[in-house]
Write a protein that holds these residues in place. Sequence first.
Motif, PDB file in Angstrom:
ATOM      1  N   ARG A  16      20.473 -16.335 -11.011  1.00  0.00           N
ATOM      2  CA  ARG A  16      20.201 -15.078 -11.707  1.00  0.00           C
ATOM      3  C   ARG A  16      20.704 -15.117 -13.145  1.00  0.00           C
ATOM      4  NH1 ARG A  16      22.834 -11.220  -7.363  1.00  0.00           N
ATOM      5  NH2 ARG A  16      24.269 -12.957  -7.526  1.00  0.00           N
ATOM      6  N   LEU A  17      21.797 -15.837 -13.389  1.00  0.00           N
ATOM      7  CA  LEU A  17      22.295 -15.965 -14.759  1.00  0.00           C
ATOM      8  C   LEU A  17      21.276 -16.672 -15.637  1.00  0.00           C
ATOM      9  CD1 LEU A  17      26.025 -16.946 -14.185  1.00  0.00           C
ATOM     10  CD2 LEU A  17      25.153 -14.810 -15.126  1.00  0.00           C
ATOM     11  N   ILE A  18      20.649 -17.689 -15.097  1.00  0.00           N
ATOM     12  CA  ILE A  18      19.631 -18.420 -15.849  1.00  0.00           C
ATOM     13  C   ILE A  18      18.441 -17.505 -16.131  1.00  0.00           C
ATOM     14  CG2 ILE A  18      18.024 -20.374 -15.762  1.00  0.00           C
ATOM     15  CD1 ILE A  18      20.221 -21.769 -14.009  1.00  0.00           C
ATOM     16  N   LEU A  19      18.017 -16.749 -15.124  1.00  0.00           N
ATOM     17  CA  LEU A  19      16.909 -15.816 -15.300  1.00  0.00           C
ATOM     18  C   LEU A  19      17.235 -14.757 -16.349  1.00  0.00           C
ATOM     19  CD1 LEU A  19      14.169 -14.596 -14.464  1.00  0.00           C
ATOM     20  CD2 LEU A  19      15.422 -13.312 -12.709  1.00  0.00           C
ATOM     21  N   TYR A  20      18.412 -14.136 -16.246  1.00  0.00           N
ATOM     22  CA  TYR A  20      18.794 -13.097 -17.194  1.00  0.00           C
ATOM     23  C   TYR A  20      18.901 -13.654 -18.618  1.00  0.00           C
ATOM     24  CZ  TYR A  20      19.947 -10.369 -13.032  1.00  0.00           C
ATOM     25  OH  TYR A  20      19.900  -9.711 -11.833  1.00  0.00           O
ATOM     26  N   GLY A  21      19.453 -14.844 -18.750  1.00  0.00           N
ATOM     27  CA  GLY A  21      19.535 -15.477 -20.067  1.00  0.00           C
ATOM     28  C   GLY A  21      18.162 -15.805 -20.631  1.00  0.00           C
ATOM     29  N   ALA A  22      17.263 -16.258 -19.763  1.00  0.00           N
ATOM     30  CA  ALA A  22      15.900 -16.583 -20.211  1.00  0.00           C
ATOM     31  C   ALA A  22      15.154 -15.333 -20.667  1.00  0.00           C
ATOM     32  CB  ALA A  22      15.142 -17.288 -19.091  1.00  0.00           C
ATOM     33  N   VAL A  23      15.316 -14.245 -19.932  1.00  0.00           N
ATOM     34  CA  VAL A  23      14.666 -12.991 -20.323  1.00  0.00           C
ATOM     35  C   VAL A  23      15.209 -12.517 -21.668  1.00  0.00           C
ATOM     36  CG1 VAL A  23      14.415 -10.537 -19.749  1.00  0.00           C
ATOM     37  CG2 VAL A  23      14.062 -12.276 -17.985  1.00  0.00           C
ATOM     38  N   SER A  24      16.520 -12.509 -21.814  1.00  0.00           N
ATOM     39  CA  SER A  24      17.144 -12.062 -23.055  1.00  0.00           C
ATOM     40  C   SER A  24      16.726 -12.953 -24.226  1.00  0.00           C
ATOM     41  CB  SER A  24      18.661 -12.052 -22.895  1.00  0.00           C
ATOM     42  OG  SER A  24      19.285 -11.502 -24.025  1.00  0.00           O
ATOM     43  N   VAL A  72      24.506  -6.773 -27.097  1.00  0.00           N
ATOM     44  CA  VAL A  72      24.156  -5.472 -26.511  1.00  0.00           C
ATOM     45  C   VAL A  72      24.218  -4.363 -27.562  1.00  0.00           C
ATOM     46  CG1 VAL A  72      24.891  -3.732 -24.828  1.00  0.00           C
ATOM     47  CG2 VAL A  72      24.775  -6.139 -24.158  1.00  0.00           C
ATOM     48  N   ILE A  73      25.264  -4.342 -28.356  1.00  0.00           N
ATOM     49  CA  ILE A  73      25.420  -3.283 -29.360  1.00  0.00           C
ATOM     50  C   ILE A  73      24.327  -3.373 -30.427  1.00  0.00           C
ATOM     51  CG2 ILE A  73      26.909  -2.458 -31.245  1.00  0.00           C
ATOM     52  CD1 ILE A  73      29.293  -3.187 -29.348  1.00  0.00           C
ATOM     53  N   THR A  74      24.067  -4.572 -30.940  1.00  0.00           N
ATOM     54  CA  THR A  74      23.035  -4.691 -31.971  1.00  0.00           C
ATOM     55  C   THR A  74      21.646  -4.401 -31.404  1.00  0.00           C
ATOM     56  OG1 THR A  74      22.906  -7.092 -31.657  1.00  0.00           O
ATOM     57  CG2 THR A  74      24.334  -6.276 -33.437  1.00  0.00           C
ATOM     58  N   ALA A  75      21.426  -4.723 -30.147  1.00  0.00           N
ATOM     59  CA  ALA A  75      20.140  -4.397 -29.527  1.00  0.00           C
ATOM     60  C   ALA A  75      19.962  -2.878 -29.436  1.00  0.00           C
ATOM     61  CB  ALA A  75      20.026  -5.040 -28.155  1.00  0.00           C
ATOM     62  N   PHE A  76      20.999  -2.176 -29.008  1.00  0.00           N
ATOM     63  CA  PHE A  76      20.891  -0.718 -28.937  1.00  0.00           C
ATOM     64  C   PHE A  76      20.767  -0.090 -30.326  1.00  0.00           C
ATOM     65  CE2 PHE A  76      22.249  -1.159 -24.511  1.00  0.00           C
ATOM     66  CZ  PHE A  76      21.295  -0.348 -23.927  1.00  0.00           C
ATOM     67  N   LEU A  77      21.400  -0.684 -31.325  1.00  0.00           N
ATOM     68  CA  LEU A  77      21.199  -0.208 -32.700  1.00  0.00           C
ATOM     69  C   LEU A  77      19.749  -0.422 -33.128  1.00  0.00           C
ATOM     70  CD1 LEU A  77      24.459  -1.414 -34.489  1.00  0.00           C
ATOM     71  CD2 LEU A  77      23.731   0.942 -34.097  1.00  0.00           C
ATOM     72  N   GLY A  78      19.179  -1.562 -32.776  1.00  0.00           N
ATOM     73  CA  GLY A  78      17.777  -1.826 -33.084  1.00  0.00           C
ATOM     74  C   GLY A  78      16.859  -0.806 -32.435  1.00  0.00           C
ATOM     75  N   ILE A  79      17.131  -0.489 -31.187  1.00  0.00           N
ATOM     76  CA  ILE A  79      16.331   0.530 -30.494  1.00  0.00           C
ATOM     77  C   ILE A  79      16.421   1.855 -31.242  1.00  0.00           C
ATOM     78  CG2 ILE A  79      16.143   1.920 -28.392  1.00  0.00           C
ATOM     79  CD1 ILE A  79      17.184  -0.596 -26.867  1.00  0.00           C
ATOM     80  N   ALA A  80      17.636   2.275 -31.577  1.00  0.00           N
ATOM     81  CA  ALA A  80      17.834   3.559 -32.255  1.00  0.00           C
ATOM     82  C   ALA A  80      17.151   3.574 -33.622  1.00  0.00           C
ATOM     83  CB  ALA A  80      19.327   3.852 -32.398  1.00  0.00           C
ATOM     84  N   TYR A  99      14.106  -5.226 -27.928  1.00  0.00           N
ATOM     85  CA  TYR A  99      15.562  -5.081 -28.054  1.00  0.00           C
ATOM     86  C   TYR A  99      16.178  -4.714 -26.696  1.00  0.00           C
ATOM     87  CZ  TYR A  99      15.871  -5.400 -33.158  1.00  0.00           C
ATOM     88  OH  TYR A  99      15.859  -5.843 -34.456  1.00  0.00           O
ATOM     89  N   ALA A 100      15.526  -3.827 -25.969  1.00  0.00           N
ATOM     90  CA  ALA A 100      16.023  -3.475 -24.629  1.00  0.00           C
ATOM     91  C   ALA A 100      16.002  -4.694 -23.718  1.00  0.00           C
ATOM     92  CB  ALA A 100      15.178  -2.344 -24.033  1.00  0.00           C
ATOM     93  N   GLY A 101      14.974  -5.519 -23.864  1.00  0.00           N
ATOM     94  CA  GLY A 101      14.888  -6.739 -23.068  1.00  0.00           C
ATOM     95  C   GLY A 101      15.976  -7.745 -23.388  1.00  0.00           C
TER      96      GLY A 101
END
Length: 129
Positions: A16-24, A72-80, A99-101
Amino acid sequence: MQVGASSGGRRRSDPRLILYGAVSGTCMLVQALLTEYGPDGAAQAMFWLLVGLALLWFTARRKSRLARAVIVITAFLGIAIYMLSRPTDAHAWLLAALYAGQALPLMTPTVRRHVNGSQEGAAWAAANG
């Protein structure tokens, strides 16, 4: 996070770590390609993609809570930023989704345990000699 035993006493990573890293990482790549960075856009896109991938590497390999938090923080800033500045623009919505992805896979319990495990283990070892 390590699970199961393999040859040589090394443990293999949770798939799952590999999957989550690949998605991100995939979301980072697509977001960098679709963001308009101005006249020198290609160089800036490459720079920010490399920064993001380096942070993702530190999260995965070095179990860095700081690197995970920066993503995570910069992604949420990008969303905002995109949602507040261009709320009716479909391109802005796509960038916000990318960014959420980047952020959401890193907020899963599996990734949190992965990055917190190294610090908790080190603190326990230090306290218990």
